[in-house]
Design an enzyme around this catalytic site. Structure first.
Site, PDB file in Angstrom:
ATOM      1  N   HIS A 115      66.431  65.367  57.253  1.00  0.00           N
ATOM      2  CA  HIS A 115      66.183  65.440  55.867  1.00  0.00           C
ATOM      3  C   HIS A 115      67.201  64.700  54.951  1.00  0.00           C
ATOM      4  O   HIS A 115      67.793  65.462  54.112  1.00  0.00           O
ATOM      5  CB  HIS A 115      66.057  67.011  55.437  1.00  0.00           C
ATOM      6  N   ASP A 151      59.465  67.621  52.760  1.00  0.00           N
ATOM      7  CA  ASP A 151      59.129  66.229  53.168  1.00  0.00           C
ATOM      8  C   ASP A 151      57.623  65.948  53.493  1.00  0.00           C
ATOM      9  O   ASP A 151      56.962  64.988  53.270  1.00  0.00           O
ATOM     10  CB  ASP A 151      59.977  65.589  54.262  1.00  0.00           C
TER      11      ASP A 151
HETATM   12  C1  LMR Z   1      65.302  67.172  48.045  1.00  0.00           C
HETATM   13  O1  LMR Z   1      64.503  66.529  49.047  1.00  0.00           O
HETATM   14  O2  LMR Z   1      64.584  67.135  46.882  1.00  0.00           O
HETATM   15  C2  LMR Z   1      66.223  68.058  48.353  1.00  0.00           C
HETATM   16  O3  LMR Z   1      66.897  67.659  49.393  1.00  0.00           O
HETATM   17  C3  LMR Z   1      67.298  68.127  47.022  1.00  0.00           C
HETATM   18  C4  LMR Z   1      67.989  66.912  46.815  1.00  0.00           C
HETATM   19  O4  LMR Z   1      69.190  66.955  46.670  1.00  0.00           O
HETATM   20  O5  LMR Z   1      67.416  65.695  47.105  1.00  0.00           O
END
Ligand code: LMR
Length: 320
Positions: free
Chosen positions: A180, A153
């Protein structure tokens, strides 16, 4: 690493096919599609790091081959790959364990859809870590001294903001706090030197925040059934791991947003939270608070907290 049993959602197993494709795929195709998809580029990046003295890739398929390949790269680190039944052996004497394990999303899926599958994989690996390397610094599951990374991120926020501000991403760090998943990802753009390129609360700011929060979906959709972010994920994991190795060696002043057991919102029942964390010789050295944030960013934090609380409760329930 992936697992032979239960590595894919029940409905994929039942139909033995990728959900987004009409064509039938053998289960072994599915494994090779997901196996080492992050671990392979991550091994490449970590082998290139001067601080990595020994690299031990492990997976149920293919790790010895990946090891043989990256071993030829002209950096000093030794590489030994470990096959499915060699997990305990792989963990002997390690200082840092990086777990990029899991099954990737397909378009239309949320991370929650894969929670039980991926949490089971991490649980089994974490148990093996506890059994074999009782005091490592893991960059995955968040326990008292083991940080978990939200660097992807941070990397995305830096790249997306610098694209608007026309700055060098390397000179445009952005602190991203929270968790996240979607709204739990809170970029504190006002604290970035390039943050003035987007006016807080404006349509441009909202679009940028949304892109950072849902960057994972952007990749899942673009890959159109072939998985989620692997290369940028590997890059982020390598970036964090290298900073951690520097801190473990005693380099001072290494601060990066990290998801840890945190006092910041513990009074509100949120035991884990990502904020700027100073890393040190024992892993987490100092957890910073959010600092000065704007009213708009405070609203993002307010929206993140209940969702994050639900995510954490789900994790606790699973562990129990
Ligand atoms: C991302 O942010 O790319 C990872 O968490 C994978 C996803 O499934 O988004």
């Amino acid at each position: 690493p992936t697992r032979h049993q239960g590595c894919c959602p029940r409905r994929w197993r039942r139909h033995r096919r990728f959900p987004s494709r009409g064509k039938r795929a053998r289960l072994s195709d599915l494994y090779s599609a997901v196996s080492l998809s992050i671990g392979q580029p991550l091994s490449l990046l970590l082998k290139s790091e001067a601080l990595v003295s020994n690299l031990s890739p492990y997976d149920i398929h293919g790790a010895p081959g990946v090891a043989a390949d990256v071993r030829h790269i002209d950096s000093a680190g030794e590489v030994n790959g470990y096959a499915a039944d060699k997990l305990d052996e792989a963990l002997q004497g390690v200082e840092v364990v990086v777990i990029p394990a899991g099954v990737p999303r397909k378009p239309g899926m949320t991370r929650d859809d894969l929670f039980n599958t991926n949490a089971s994989i991490v649980r089994d690996l974490a148990t093996a870590v506890a059994r074999n390397a009782p005091n490592p610094t893991s960059s995955s599951s968040p326990t008292r001294s083991t940080p978990s990374i939200t660097t992807l991120d941070v990397v995305r926020a830096s790249r997306f903001l610098s694209g608007i501000a026309r700055t060098d991403p390397a000179q445009t760090p952005v602190t991203v706090v929270g968790g996240h998943s979607g709204v739990t990802i809170v970029p504190l753009l006002s604290q970035s030197s390039a943050g003035t390129a987007v006016e807080q609360g404006s349509e441009g700011w909202k679009a940028l925040v949304h892109r950072i929060q849902y960057g994972g979906d952007e990749v899942v959709q673009a890959k159109d059934g072939a998985g989620s972010a692997t290369l940028s994920m590997a890059y982020a994991a390598a970036k964090f791991t290298n900073l951690l190795l520097k801190a473990l060696k005693g380099e001072a002043g290494i601060v990066i947003p990290t998801f840890v057991k945190s006092p910041l919102f513990a009074a509100q029942g949120i035991e884990f939270f990502s904020s700027a964390v100073e890393l040190g010789p024992n892993g987490v050295k100092k957890i910073h608070d959010l600092g000065n944030i704007t009213a708009q960013e405070q609203e993002l934090v307010n929206a993140a907290l209940p969702e994050l609380k639900k995510n954490i409760e789900k994790g606790f329930a699973f562990a129990q």
